[in-house]
Design a protein around this motif. Sequence first.
Motif, mmCIF file in Angstrom:
data_model
loop_
_atom_site.group_PDB
_atom_site.id
_atom_site.type_symbol
_atom_site.label_atom_id
_atom_site.label_comp_id
_atom_site.label_asym_id
_atom_site.label_seq_id
_atom_site.Cartn_x
_atom_site.Cartn_y
_atom_site.Cartn_z
ATOM 1 N N LEU A 49 86.127 100.612 15.018
ATOM 2 C CA LEU A 49 85.247 101.659 14.500
ATOM 3 C C LEU A 49 84.059 101.043 13.760
ATOM 4 O O LEU A 49 82.919 101.490 13.917
ATOM 5 N N ASN A 50 84.318 100.005 12.986
ATOM 6 C CA ASN A 50 83.220 99.342 12.275
ATOM 7 C C ASN A 50 82.245 98.677 13.236
ATOM 8 O O ASN A 50 81.031 98.696 13.004
ATOM 9 N N ALA A 51 82.746 98.094 14.310
ATOM 10 C CA ALA A 51 81.848 97.518 15.313
ATOM 11 C C ALA A 51 80.991 98.617 15.942
ATOM 12 O O ALA A 51 79.793 98.427 16.184
ATOM 13 N N THR A 52 81.597 99.763 16.179
ATOM 14 C CA THR A 52 80.858 100.904 16.726
ATOM 15 C C THR A 52 79.794 101.379 15.739
ATOM 16 O O THR A 52 78.656 101.674 16.133
ATOM 17 N N ILE A 53 80.152 101.428 14.464
ATOM 18 C CA ILE A 53 79.176 101.808 13.432
ATOM 19 C C ILE A 53 78.042 100.795 13.387
ATOM 20 O O ILE A 53 76.863 101.171 13.297
ATOM 21 N N ASN A 54 78.379 99.502 13.457
ATOM 22 C CA ASN A 54 77.335 98.472 13.460
ATOM 23 C C ASN A 54 76.407 98.630 14.661
ATOM 24 O O ASN A 54 75.181 98.554 14.518
ATOM 25 N N GLY A 55 76.978 98.837 15.831
ATOM 26 C CA GLY A 55 76.158 99.027 17.021
ATOM 27 C C GLY A 55 75.272 100.258 16.918
ATOM 28 O O GLY A 55 74.090 100.224 17.285
ATOM 29 N N THR A 56 75.841 101.327 16.401
ATOM 30 C CA THR A 56 75.075 102.561 16.212
ATOM 31 C C THR A 56 73.949 102.341 15.205
ATOM 32 O O THR A 56 72.820 102.812 15.410
ATOM 33 N N THR A 57 74.251 101.617 14.144
ATOM 34 C CA THR A 57 73.232 101.319 13.134
ATOM 35 C C THR A 57 72.075 100.542 13.764
ATOM 36 O O THR A 57 70.904 100.838 13.495
ATOM 37 N N ALA A 58 72.385 99.576 14.618
ATOM 38 C CA ALA A 58 71.331 98.816 15.292
ATOM 39 C C ALA A 58 70.441 99.725 16.130
ATOM 40 O O ALA A 58 69.205 99.626 16.079
ATOM 41 N N VAL A 59 71.057 100.625 16.875
ATOM 42 C CA VAL A 59 70.290 101.567 17.703
ATOM 43 C C VAL A 59 69.431 102.474 16.819
ATOM 44 O O VAL A 59 68.251 102.719 17.112
ATOM 45 N N VAL A 60 70.000 102.949 15.733
ATOM 46 C CA VAL A 60 69.266 103.826 14.802
ATOM 47 C C VAL A 60 68.083 103.076 14.185
ATOM 48 O O VAL A 60 66.980 103.634 14.051
ATOM 49 N N LEU A 61 68.280 101.816 13.812
ATOM 50 C CA LEU A 61 67.183 101.029 13.231
ATOM 51 C C LEU A 61 66.043 100.845 14.237
ATOM 52 O O LEU A 61 64.863 100.980 13.874
ATOM 53 N N VAL A 62 66.373 100.567 15.476
ATOM 54 C CA VAL A 62 65.334 100.418 16.504
ATOM 55 C C VAL A 62 64.621 101.755 16.724
ATOM 56 O O VAL A 62 63.385 101.796 16.819
ATOM 57 N N ALA A 63 65.379 102.841 16.770
ATOM 58 C CA ALA A 63 64.770 104.173 16.941
ATOM 59 C C ALA A 63 63.858 104.509 15.760
ATOM 60 O O ALA A 63 62.776 105.079 15.947
ATOM 61 N N ALA A 64 64.276 104.144 14.552
ATOM 62 C CA ALA A 64 63.449 104.396 13.364
ATOM 63 C C ALA A 64 62.161 103.583 13.415
ATOM 64 O O ALA A 64 61.085 104.071 13.035
ATOM 65 N N VAL A 168 78.820 93.429 15.640
ATOM 66 C CA VAL A 168 79.432 93.755 16.942
ATOM 67 C C VAL A 168 79.903 92.475 17.626
ATOM 68 O O VAL A 168 81.021 92.414 18.156
ATOM 69 N N ILE A 169 79.077 91.447 17.592
ATOM 70 C CA ILE A 169 79.434 90.179 18.241
ATOM 71 C C ILE A 169 80.678 89.571 17.598
ATOM 72 O O ILE A 169 81.588 89.114 18.305
ATOM 73 N N VAL A 170 80.737 89.567 16.279
ATOM 74 C CA VAL A 170 81.911 89.032 15.573
ATOM 75 C C VAL A 170 83.159 89.797 16.012
ATOM 76 O O VAL A 170 84.196 89.196 16.310
ATOM 77 N N TYR A 171 83.064 91.118 16.063
ATOM 78 C CA TYR A 171 84.222 91.917 16.496
ATOM 79 C C TYR A 171 84.636 91.553 17.920
ATOM 80 O O TYR A 171 85.822 91.344 18.200
ATOM 81 N N LEU A 172 83.680 91.481 18.825
ATOM 82 C CA LEU A 172 84.011 91.169 20.222
ATOM 83 C C LEU A 172 84.647 89.790 20.355
ATOM 84 O O LEU A 172 85.544 89.592 21.183
ATOM 85 N N MET A 173 84.227 88.857 19.526
ATOM 86 C CA MET A 173 84.777 87.503 19.614
ATOM 87 C C MET A 173 86.165 87.386 18.982
ATOM 88 O O MET A 173 87.002 86.634 19.468
ATOM 89 N N ILE A 174 86.423 88.140 17.906
ATOM 90 C CA ILE A 174 87.708 88.010 17.197
ATOM 91 C C ILE A 174 88.759 88.991 17.715
ATOM 92 O O ILE A 174 89.966 88.738 17.594
ATOM 93 N N SER A 175 88.358 90.086 18.313
ATOM 94 C CA SER A 175 89.317 91.135 18.697
ATOM 95 C C SER A 175 90.438 90.681 19.616
ATOM 96 O O SER A 175 91.558 91.202 19.482
ATOM 97 N N PRO A 176 90.247 89.723 20.513
ATOM 98 C CA PRO A 176 91.409 89.301 21.317
ATOM 99 C C PRO A 176 92.525 88.651 20.495
ATOM 100 O O PRO A 176 93.645 88.524 20.956
#
Length: 180
Positions: A49-64, A168-176
């Motif tokens: 969920l936190n990775a999703t929030i981070n990804g969403t935040t990145a998209v929101v920052l670019v949109a802003a 997001v990258i940290v999550y993807l790398m550690i999640s396995p």
Amino acid sequence: MTPAEKKARLFIIIASLAIPIVVSILYFMPKLEAANSGLRSFLNQLPMLNATINGTTAVVLVAAFIAIKKKNIKLHKNLMTLALVLSVIFLIFYVSYHSTTDSTRYPHDAPYRGLYIFVLLTHILLSAMVVPFVLVSYTRALAERFDKHKRLAKITLPIWLYVAITGVIVYLMISPYYNF
């Protein structure tokens, strides 16, 4: 400096110091027990969920950023408020997870360990550093000190965006390597 600006400055100083201190303490304090299996199940979902929030935040920052370049000030303000709210929710979930769960270690023999450590360390360092930048930039905009806001936002945006993306990258790398 107005009384409101003095209060905002005090809040920014306290938050900028308290957040990294609390997060650091989480790694050394004994972990709290989840009250039941339903709560444990929810807590185990928080990294994703936190990775999703981070990804969403990145998209929101670019949109802003796009919104302000198009001079859509109202949309920019709403998106930046959303990015700030997402970051607060992230922080609450992060503290909840790490106060109840031991950190997952990236295995010494796993591929890309050096890359993971680099991304993680820069993410951690910049996530602590960006807090006062975000809060000062936001309060300058609220105070309609747009010249000062714009100067600081040029520094804040790339750091905040880096922190969101590397989260997001940290999550993807550690999640396995999660053991739940």
